[in-house]
Write an enzyme that holds these catalytic residues in place. Structure first.
Site, mmCIF file in Angstrom:
data_model
loop_
_atom_site.group_PDB
_atom_site.id
_atom_site.type_symbol
_atom_site.label_atom_id
_atom_site.label_comp_id
_atom_site.label_asym_id
_atom_site.label_seq_id
_atom_site.Cartn_x
_atom_site.Cartn_y
_atom_site.Cartn_z
ATOM 1 N N PHE A 133 72.732 65.499 35.112
ATOM 2 C CA PHE A 133 71.975 66.752 34.024
ATOM 3 C C PHE A 133 70.691 67.082 34.022
ATOM 4 O O PHE A 133 70.099 67.601 32.804
ATOM 5 C CB PHE A 133 71.729 65.914 32.837
ATOM 6 C CG PHE A 133 71.358 64.247 32.932
ATOM 7 C CD1 PHE A 133 69.778 64.807 32.444
ATOM 8 C CD2 PHE A 133 71.813 63.690 33.029
ATOM 9 C CE1 PHE A 133 68.834 63.810 32.661
ATOM 10 C CE2 PHE A 133 71.211 61.698 33.659
ATOM 11 C CZ PHE A 133 69.091 62.426 33.676
ATOM 12 N N LYS A 152 81.266 72.331 39.013
ATOM 13 C CA LYS A 152 81.736 70.718 37.630
ATOM 14 C C LYS A 152 79.807 70.976 37.416
ATOM 15 O O LYS A 152 79.664 69.452 37.007
ATOM 16 C CB LYS A 152 82.630 69.425 37.416
ATOM 17 C CG LYS A 152 82.877 69.145 36.254
ATOM 18 C CD LYS A 152 82.425 68.801 35.354
ATOM 19 C CE LYS A 152 81.304 67.075 36.121
ATOM 20 N NZ LYS A 152 80.664 67.005 34.929
ATOM 21 N N GLU A 163 78.313 67.608 31.516
ATOM 22 C CA GLU A 163 78.719 67.888 30.156
ATOM 23 C C GLU A 163 77.571 67.545 28.844
ATOM 24 O O GLU A 163 77.519 68.294 27.703
ATOM 25 C CB GLU A 163 79.513 67.050 29.374
ATOM 26 C CG GLU A 163 79.194 65.669 28.804
ATOM 27 C CD GLU A 163 79.835 64.952 30.918
ATOM 28 O OE1 GLU A 163 80.371 63.258 30.570
ATOM 29 O OE2 GLU A 163 80.134 65.181 31.512
ATOM 30 N N SER A 204 74.014 59.352 40.636
ATOM 31 C CA SER A 204 73.095 58.074 40.772
ATOM 32 C C SER A 204 74.685 57.427 41.836
ATOM 33 O O SER A 204 75.435 58.058 42.718
ATOM 34 C CB SER A 204 74.220 57.137 39.823
ATOM 35 O OG SER A 204 75.279 57.156 39.229
ATOM 36 N N CYS A 263 64.748 62.710 40.548
ATOM 37 C CA CYS A 263 65.985 61.710 41.358
ATOM 38 C C CYS A 263 64.196 62.318 42.682
ATOM 39 O O CYS A 263 64.394 60.963 43.305
ATOM 40 C CB CYS A 263 66.844 62.690 42.313
ATOM 41 S SG CYS A 263 66.494 64.054 42.915
ATOM 42 N N GLU A 287 66.833 51.964 39.484
ATOM 43 C CA GLU A 287 66.070 53.261 39.060
ATOM 44 C C GLU A 287 65.914 53.330 37.892
ATOM 45 O O GLU A 287 66.948 53.318 36.754
ATOM 46 C CB GLU A 287 67.476 54.092 39.579
ATOM 47 C CG GLU A 287 66.459 55.090 39.811
ATOM 48 C CD GLU A 287 67.249 56.901 40.713
ATOM 49 O OE1 GLU A 287 67.069 57.698 40.919
ATOM 50 O OE2 GLU A 287 68.858 56.758 40.671
#
Length: 497
Positions: free
Chosen positions: A150, A174, A177, A227, A282, A382
């Site tokens: 995301f 993909k 969402e 992740s 990240c 994290e």
């Protein structure tokens, strides 16, 4: 009644009549703005079939024609970047200038892929044996899948699909969402650029769609960013089903500040690297490692800058936007509370701040902890939010041991004026991307992006030379064109001569 973000399959929007949906929110206002269709395994199968059908024609399309379409896509993207950036801000929350920069960094990979003719050149050796020639080529794989996170709805997919498409593959993307609109917008732009139907497809969805892609027999490779636990699952599942997998996982990025460093520069960059995009990167700086006697001064300089940041709606005049969802806000504030409970010094508290946005938005302001130890939950997990930690050590070697003992190895940096210290750091550190007086060492498109240890599963990094190799496979052809009679029967192992 909300509009529904559709899939994009075989060159057109597609929404199955019986599909599940999920809500998409505007994180600055904390309200639902639309729904997104969640793909079933059948929807995924339709997209894979479209990509499979399109592959032979696209594979056999000349490099010149492929490149022309990429150039056209690049020009259209360049013209309409503000439109895409606005979509990203509306669904992710990052400020508009940051969203625009994200698109620009993704565009660098499109530009790199425009040189695909040079990147997939093989080699040729004439007369390796009498009248025998050998040459090599790099061939596309077929339908490939990209599963993106995301936090970068445009840039991360663009780490992969420009090279995959330029090399002759077909793609199923993909997206998360939580932020689906950017992917469908990009699909429409590809169609306008002249990409044939079925070469680029989008399936929105959750774990159902992910598992369908990981196990579908016609998908040749998986590219994933997210992740570490999910990256490990993607790598193990995809590999078990015979696919190439590059799975980029989480991070805990350290910024080491030496006693001789320019502390104003270091403080500026710690704030820039730690709080940009509300820490949802990240490659965000999550931990400042202060070496020696400069810790008090450095902590105060960082705190002054953190307190000056303006938090609000990314479409307004502010420095930092909200977190992406209410769940993200709850998780980050919970970790802040754990840091206090475990004894870290809370220098700047971002839980109660004044924001230039509705109070219903998912906001956490810049947060700074000092005197953090490596056993605290705020260090071991994290956080993925605007929380910056300071750990104090006495020597460079202690700092290096601290960084190397962390299970992640994504990015790190050192701030120093001493070339010997910088050289020792970059030589001994067990991290994939290293910065020297640079807080967020994200490589340019023609180098490859990726970490070490639990930050990467698989052997291939994103974009650059690794990206080209990942989306192609080598073929070696040995040929002979006989001019006369046969050579006779000889059952011995062939040797050159």
């Amino acid at each position: 009644m909300y509009t529904t973000v559709p899939h994009w399959i075989d060159g057109a929007e597609y929404t199955a009549t019986d599909t599940r949906t999920a809500e998409v929110t505007d994180p600055a206002e904390g309200v639902v703005t639309r729904n997104v269709a969640l793909a079933s395994s059948g929807d995924v199968a339709l997209a894979v079939q479209a990509a499979t059908d399109a592959f032979p024609g696209w594979r056999d399309t000349s490099l010149a024609k492929r490149t022309a379409i990429l150039f056209r896509f690049r020009e259209l993207l360049n013209e309409r970047k503000p439109e895409l950036a606005a979509l990203i801000t509306a669904e992710h929350g990052k400020i508009l200038s940051d969203a625009l920069a994200e698109v620009s960094r993704g565009q660098e990979v499109v530009e790199f892929a425009c040189g695909i003719a040079q990147l997939v050149k093989g080699e040729f050796s004439e007369n390796v044996s009498t009248n025998v020639d050998v040459h090599s080529v790099r061939a596309p794989l077929g339908p490939v899948a990209i599963i993106s996170p995301f936090n970068f709805p445009a840039m991360v997919p663009m780490w992969f699909f420009p090279i995959a498409i330029a090399a002759g593959n077909t793609v199923i993307l993909k997206p998360s969402e939580k932020v689906p609109s950017a992917a469908v917008w990009i699909a429409r732009l590809w169609a306008e650029a002249g990409l044939p139907d079925g070469v680029f497809n989008v399936v929105n969805g959750d774990k159902v769609a992910v598992d369908a892609l990981l196990t579908h027999p016609d998908i040749k490779s998986i590219s994933f960013v997210g992740s570490t636990p999910i990256a490990r699952y993607v790598y193990e599942t995809g590999s078990a089903h015979g696919k190439r997998v590059q799975a980029l996982g989480g991070a805990k990025n350290h910024m080491v500040v030496m006693p001789d460093a320019d502390l104003d520069l270091a403080a500026d960059e710690a704030v820039n690297g730690g709080f940009g995009s509300a820490g949802e990167r990240c490659m965000a700086v999550s931990t400042v490692v202060a070496v020696g006697p400069i810790a008090d001064r450095l902590a105060e300089k960082i705190a002054q800058r953190a307190r000056s940041l303006r938090t609000g709606d990314g479409r307004r005049d502010c420095d930092m936007g909200p977190l992406v969802t209410a769940a993200s806000k709850e998780r980050v504030t919970g970790l802040i509370a754990s840091g206090i409970e475990q004894g870290a010094t809370l220098v700047v508290d971002g839980r109660e701040i004044s924001v230039d946005a509705p109070s219903t938005g998912f906001f956490v302001g810049p947060t700074l902890f000092d005197h953090v130890t490596t056993d605290m939950k705020i260090y071991t997990e994290e956080i993925f939010g605007p929380v910056l930690l300071i750990i104090r050590v006495d020597t460079l070697q202690e700092a290096i041991r601290l960084v190397n003992s962390n299970p992640y190895g994504n990015g790190t940096s050192i701030f120093t004026g001493d070339g010997r210290a910088a050289r020792a750091f970059q030589n001994e550190i067990e991290v994939g991307m290293v910065g020297v007086n640079v807080p967020v060492p994200v490589p340019v498109a023609y180098y490859s992006f990726g970490g070490w240890k639990d930050s990467l599963f698989g052997d291939s990094h994103a974009h650059g030379a690794d990206g080209v190799k990942f989306f192609t496979r080598a073929r070696v052809v040995t040929s002979r064109w006989p001019l006369g009679a046969g050579t006779g029967i000889n059952l011995g192992f062939p040797v050159n001569g």
